[in-house]
Design an enzyme around this catalytic site. Sequence first.
Site, mmCIF file in Angstrom:
data_model
loop_
_atom_site.group_PDB
_atom_site.id
_atom_site.type_symbol
_atom_site.label_atom_id
_atom_site.label_comp_id
_atom_site.label_asym_id
_atom_site.label_seq_id
_atom_site.Cartn_x
_atom_site.Cartn_y
_atom_site.Cartn_z
ATOM 1 N N GLU A 50 0.896 -1.255 -0.151
ATOM 2 C CA GLU A 50 0.064 0.038 0.021
ATOM 3 C C GLU A 50 0.846 1.195 0.084
ATOM 4 O O GLU A 50 0.664 2.149 -0.368
ATOM 5 C CB GLU A 50 -0.902 -0.005 1.264
ATOM 6 N N PHE A 112 -11.284 -7.552 14.134
ATOM 7 C CA PHE A 112 -10.135 -7.940 13.317
ATOM 8 C C PHE A 112 -9.954 -7.067 12.320
ATOM 9 O O PHE A 112 -10.764 -6.428 11.730
ATOM 10 C CB PHE A 112 -10.516 -9.030 12.589
ATOM 11 N N GLN A 113 -8.689 -6.465 12.121
ATOM 12 C CA GLN A 113 -8.215 -5.542 11.173
ATOM 13 C C GLN A 113 -8.590 -4.252 11.513
ATOM 14 O O GLN A 113 -9.019 -3.424 10.480
ATOM 15 C CB GLN A 113 -8.477 -6.236 9.718
ATOM 16 N N LYS A 162 -17.432 -1.099 6.420
ATOM 17 C CA LYS A 162 -17.978 -2.073 5.355
ATOM 18 C C LYS A 162 -19.485 -2.066 5.444
ATOM 19 O O LYS A 162 -19.816 -2.006 3.986
ATOM 20 C CB LYS A 162 -17.272 -3.318 5.854
ATOM 21 N N MET A 482 24.095 9.437 1.739
ATOM 22 C CA MET A 482 23.880 10.867 2.466
ATOM 23 C C MET A 482 24.574 10.739 3.967
ATOM 24 O O MET A 482 24.842 11.427 4.728
ATOM 25 C CB MET A 482 22.457 11.369 2.314
HETATM 26 C C1 LIG Z 1 12.515 6.065 5.054
HETATM 27 C C2 LIG Z 1 13.493 6.707 5.614
HETATM 28 N N1 LIG Z 1 14.587 6.035 6.244
HETATM 29 C C3 LIG Z 1 15.756 6.742 6.658
HETATM 30 C C4 LIG Z 1 16.105 7.825 6.140
HETATM 31 C C5 LIG Z 1 17.635 8.750 6.525
HETATM 32 N N2 LIG Z 1 18.456 8.848 5.278
HETATM 33 C C6 LIG Z 1 18.381 9.894 4.592
HETATM 34 S S1 LIG Z 1 19.508 9.543 3.179
HETATM 35 C C7 LIG Z 1 19.571 8.118 3.591
HETATM 36 C C8 LIG Z 1 20.538 7.301 2.654
HETATM 37 C C9 LIG Z 1 19.977 7.074 1.386
HETATM 38 O O1 LIG Z 1 20.725 6.107 0.753
HETATM 39 P P1 LIG Z 1 20.451 5.712 -0.677
HETATM 40 O O2 LIG Z 1 19.139 5.644 -1.247
HETATM 41 O O3 LIG Z 1 21.435 4.520 -1.317
HETATM 42 O O4 LIG Z 1 21.064 7.261 -1.410
HETATM 43 P P2 LIG Z 1 22.318 7.887 -1.638
HETATM 44 O O5 LIG Z 1 22.639 8.780 -0.380
HETATM 45 O O6 LIG Z 1 23.572 6.941 -1.291
HETATM 46 O O7 LIG Z 1 22.637 8.298 -2.865
HETATM 47 C C10 LIG Z 1 19.069 7.730 4.691
HETATM 48 C C11 LIG Z 1 19.307 6.525 5.481
HETATM 49 C C12 LIG Z 1 15.176 8.475 5.142
HETATM 50 N N3 LIG Z 1 15.415 9.452 4.643
HETATM 51 N N4 LIG Z 1 13.815 7.775 4.849
#
Ligand SMILES: Cc1ncc(C[n+]2csc(CCOP(=O)(O)OP(=O)(O)O)c2C)c(N)n1
Lengths: 584, 191
Positions: A50, A112-113, A162, A482
């Site tokens: 979803e 449920f749910q 529902k 990042m």
């Molecule tokens: C759902 C979620 N969990 C954690 C983060 C924290 N976060 C921000 S950037 C990042 C790394 C992203 O890695 P990737 O998709 O490989 O991108 P890159 O920076 O390597 O280009 C994380 C863990 C986030 N923004 N969203």
Amino acid sequence: MLRKGADIVIEALKEEGVEVLFGHPGGAIMEVYDALYRDGGIRHILARHEQGAGHMAEGYAKATGKVGVAMSTSGPGATNLVTAIADAYMDSVPVVFITGQVPTHLIGNDAFQEVDIVGITRPITKHNFLVKRIEDLPLIIRQAFYIARTGRPGPVLVDIPKDITQKLSDVPIPSLEEVKESLPGYKPHTEGNIQQIKRAGKLIMEAKRPVLYVGGGAVQSEAQRELVELAELMKVPVTTTNMGKGAFPELHPLALHMLGMHGTYYANMAVYNCDLLIAVGARFDDRVTGKVEEFAPQAKIIHIDIDPASISKNIVVDVPIVGDVKIVLRKLIDEIRKEGAKIIFPEDRREWIEQIERWKKLKPLTYKNSTDIIKPQFVIEQIYEATKGEAIISTGVGQHQMWSAMFYKYSFPRQFINSGGLGTMGFGFPAGIGAKIGRPEKEVFVIDGDGSFMMTMQELITAVQYKVPVKVAIINNGYLGMVRQWQELFYERRYSEVDLSVQPDFVKLAQACGAVGFRAEKPSEVREIIEEALKVQDKPVIMDFHVDREENVLPMVPAGKSYKDMILEDGKKAVEAETMYLVG
Amino acid sequence: MSDTVGSAQISTVKSPLFREVRKGEVRRHIITLTVRNELGVLARIATLIAGKGYNIEGLSVGETHEKGISRMTLEVIGDDVIIDQVVKQLRKLIDTLKVKDLTDTPHVERELALVKVHTATPRARDEVLRLTEIFRGRIVDVSSDTYTIEITGTDDKINAFLELLKPFGIKEMARTGKVALRREGAGQEED
Ligand SMILES: Cc1ncc(C[n+]2csc(CCOP(=O)(O)OP(=O)(O)O)c2C)c(N)n1
Ligand SMILES: [Mg+2]
């Protein structure tokens, strides 16, 4: 005519012009799925999760400007939508979420749910409804669409028990007039106060060093023509936020590109030194302002926004104008033309424009390319060239997102789709699918991170099923890049839990799903596989680009710091206050 | 002087200015709302205020003369700037018709309190009865050793009354929270 509640739902959706639903069925929403099947007039995309459905609906809405619709069953189906709802809320995306709910008589019983999705989503929806009587159903659905798309757009959730979908009623679908009348407390201001507009016009004419600071509101209100006209008329350079990209063409000589944490040197310098900041559909987010005390410290501020609660929230403004960006800009231009025709002065602005040109020359947006290792920025430049700047780009969250913002040049609104406010990893791929479904005539590239892609990659099979030819470019650095960058810069390279080098073979994964997979490990292969990917038009393509693992996104203004603390592309600390242009 | 920006054409000035950051006084605000009596409207308002990290100090809700329209009065202690933000966001809620911060507008406010006080001795009964009369309260329930008194008025009046009852021992009490209306002719009506 007597019909079931479920049929009323479909009827009301059609009345709203809905062409496609993104969803996933289950017990509490089965009647609606049955009505959908019997009716046959609305396309449905069966997402595999979803959350995917929610982001698809967002991508569809962001790319088309129409209201997206996502649908799920009660309980876990509804909670799986929550991230997408929060995402849509933060980025003001018009999406209607329809959730099934347990029958009315079981509500509150821990049935449920059962989950109180209306309670859960109260702080992350523009509005939400629990339908208690079948007679209210058609009105509520139409209200949901009206609220989602007008004023400052946003997500609206309709939770339907529902039994309501099973009951029979002959209640008619209300007209738009009736919908408006039924919402006496909801009256978005669109026109803008004319006195304030006159004041703004005067300030713009008097300013020596004005800058337009343009956000997502300008994209939403489709104000590109007005922005270009105002900028050219008054010779005002324009910087856009991440969400505002495409509202002003980035190849325009007055374009300063993005500002803020990963903004360009010249945009940040212009904002730091301006004497008038004209904020248009932007909200002074902390990723833009950094340390508020040192944000445009000399400037008077004009703030145009549809949302009165956004104005003077983070920063005190001198001229607040509540209204629709396009309408207000049009009036502003008319005022200026009327009042200021005599004071038009490319001359008066020359010094400022020249200064900006010098900044642009001094520190253009750039990176050091390499012949033996693929630089992530190079991949994005190659995508830009191969698509002639015409593709819609959807991204995940991380370094690749920032490089996509920097190294692709956007020229039309709704071209750059990403999760700006919530920063949701996993957004990019499903949103790209939704965008492609909404704009089939456009090439859609998902520029994703390896980490981000892995959060919603189950939707690959969805894209295969519906033959959605999105092109996914994974900027594969084997890291949560990042986070790694912050660890490098601010935590002495303690790389805590960011290594993603154990990962699937994305090429084989693509093949296993019936999609096409390519990999590039050398710079010379990059363009080649992009061209190959562009030839595929009946299924999704995964391009796995193995890039330099420890490349950083620069320039960067560290969080909470001011623009003078910007770290530049050559790694040096940017600018001391003394070297700035500040006058007076 | 930085060596990374080597352009001689960039003029230099030593002291950059600082932007003024809004920070208001923290004080008690009284906010009135006219709302449509829809499902969840109170929860929505409470969620919004709690989301700012503020506690609702006082709250009263009741239907108005118009069917389906309720009037709420809220008391919140908070920073002026953030309360201003709260008011704007309350106005944005679909089911609010009018929201007004009455704090700086002349207005009338009243509250009702019910106080059950120990009156075991004849002297205590006499004394409490006298105080009640002075404060124009009413005794609404009597038991062998308690009086229950109803009193309305402003904060100050009710607090003063409670202070005087304390020595007798307050067994239980309940306050309604304030209701408030703008004084006619004062300030602007807006939504
Ligand atoms: C759902 C979620 N969990 C954690 C983060 C924290 N976060 C921000 S950037 C990042 C790394 C992203 O890695 P990737 O998709 O490989 O991108 P890159 O920076 O390597 O280009 C994380 C863990 C986030 N923004 N969203
Ligand atoms: Mg990565």
